[in-house]
Write a protein that holds these residues in place. Sequence first.
Motif, PDB file in Angstrom:
ATOM      1  N   THR A  56       0.845  -1.190   0.000  1.00 45.28           N
ATOM      2  CA  THR A  56       0.000   0.000   0.000  1.00 45.28           C
ATOM      3  C   THR A  56       0.883   1.244   0.000  1.00 45.28           C
ATOM      4  O   THR A  56       1.752   1.388   0.848  1.00 45.28           O
ATOM      5  N   GLU A  57       0.675   2.111  -0.961  1.00 48.62           N
ATOM      6  CA  GLU A  57       1.435   3.364  -1.027  1.00 48.62           C
ATOM      7  C   GLU A  57       0.997   4.287   0.107  1.00 48.62           C
ATOM      8  O   GLU A  57      -0.156   4.259   0.528  1.00 48.62           O
ATOM      9  N   GLU A  58       1.914   5.125   0.574  1.00 46.93           N
ATOM     10  CA  GLU A  58       1.583   6.065   1.644  1.00 46.93           C
ATOM     11  C   GLU A  58       0.513   7.054   1.216  1.00 46.93           C
ATOM     12  O   GLU A  58      -0.239   7.570   2.037  1.00 46.93           O
ATOM     13  N   SER A  59       0.402   7.312  -0.088  1.00 44.18           N
ATOM     14  CA  SER A  59      -0.590   8.259  -0.600  1.00 44.18           C
ATOM     15  C   SER A  59      -1.888   7.576  -1.028  1.00 44.18           C
ATOM     16  O   SER A  59      -2.749   8.214  -1.626  1.00 44.18           O
ATOM     17  N   SER A  60      -2.033   6.286  -0.715  1.00 45.80           N
ATOM     18  CA  SER A  60      -3.255   5.542  -1.037  1.00 45.80           C
ATOM     19  C   SER A  60      -4.079   5.319   0.217  1.00 45.80           C
ATOM     20  O   SER A  60      -3.549   5.239   1.319  1.00 45.80           O
ATOM     21  N   THR A  61      -5.396   5.186   0.032  1.00 43.98           N
ATOM     22  CA  THR A  61      -6.240   4.840   1.170  1.00 43.98           C
ATOM     23  C   THR A  61      -5.935   3.398   1.557  1.00 43.98           C
ATOM     24  O   THR A  61      -5.310   2.668   0.810  1.00 43.98           O
ATOM     25  N   TRP A  63      -4.946   2.745   4.976  1.00 45.51           N
ATOM     26  CA  TRP A  63      -4.173   2.808   6.213  1.00 45.51           C
ATOM     27  C   TRP A  63      -5.098   2.924   7.411  1.00 45.51           C
ATOM     28  O   TRP A  63      -6.067   3.672   7.385  1.00 45.51           O
ATOM     29  N   LYS A  84      -5.378   7.869   4.100  1.00 48.80           N
ATOM     30  CA  LYS A  84      -4.018   7.897   3.551  1.00 48.80           C
ATOM     31  C   LYS A  84      -3.023   8.248   4.650  1.00 48.80           C
ATOM     32  O   LYS A  84      -3.279   9.142   5.466  1.00 48.80           O
TER      33      LYS A  84
END
Length: 94
Positions: A56-61, A63, A84
Motif C-alpha cells: 500500500t502506497e503512503e498516498s493511497s487509502t 491505512w 491515507k
Amino acid sequence: MSVSISFRRDNRFSVGFKGDRGISVGKKVPPRKAGKVYRHDWQEPYSYCGVANDGTEESSTGWKITRIEVKAEGEVETGVANGKWTDRYILDYE
C-alpha cells in the motif's frame, strides 16, 4: 516535555514523558504480521502509528492510523482513523 513510546515483547506498549511528573501507560497491541507495512511519526504532541497491507502506497487509502496524545496532566488520549498515511495530520480521529 519529552515523550517516549516503547514496544515490549508481551505485545504492550509504554508511553512515558518527562516533565513535572512521569507516567507509564500500557495497552495491548497486536504483534506485527507478515503481509503488513507499518509507519510511525512523532509530531508534538501526537504520536502516529499506521498499518496497511504490504504494497500500500503512503498516498493511497487503506491505512489504519492510531493517534496517541499524552497531555500535560498525564492523561492519554487515543483515536483511530482510516485513510491515507500522507493525510494523517488532517484526518478525523475517533
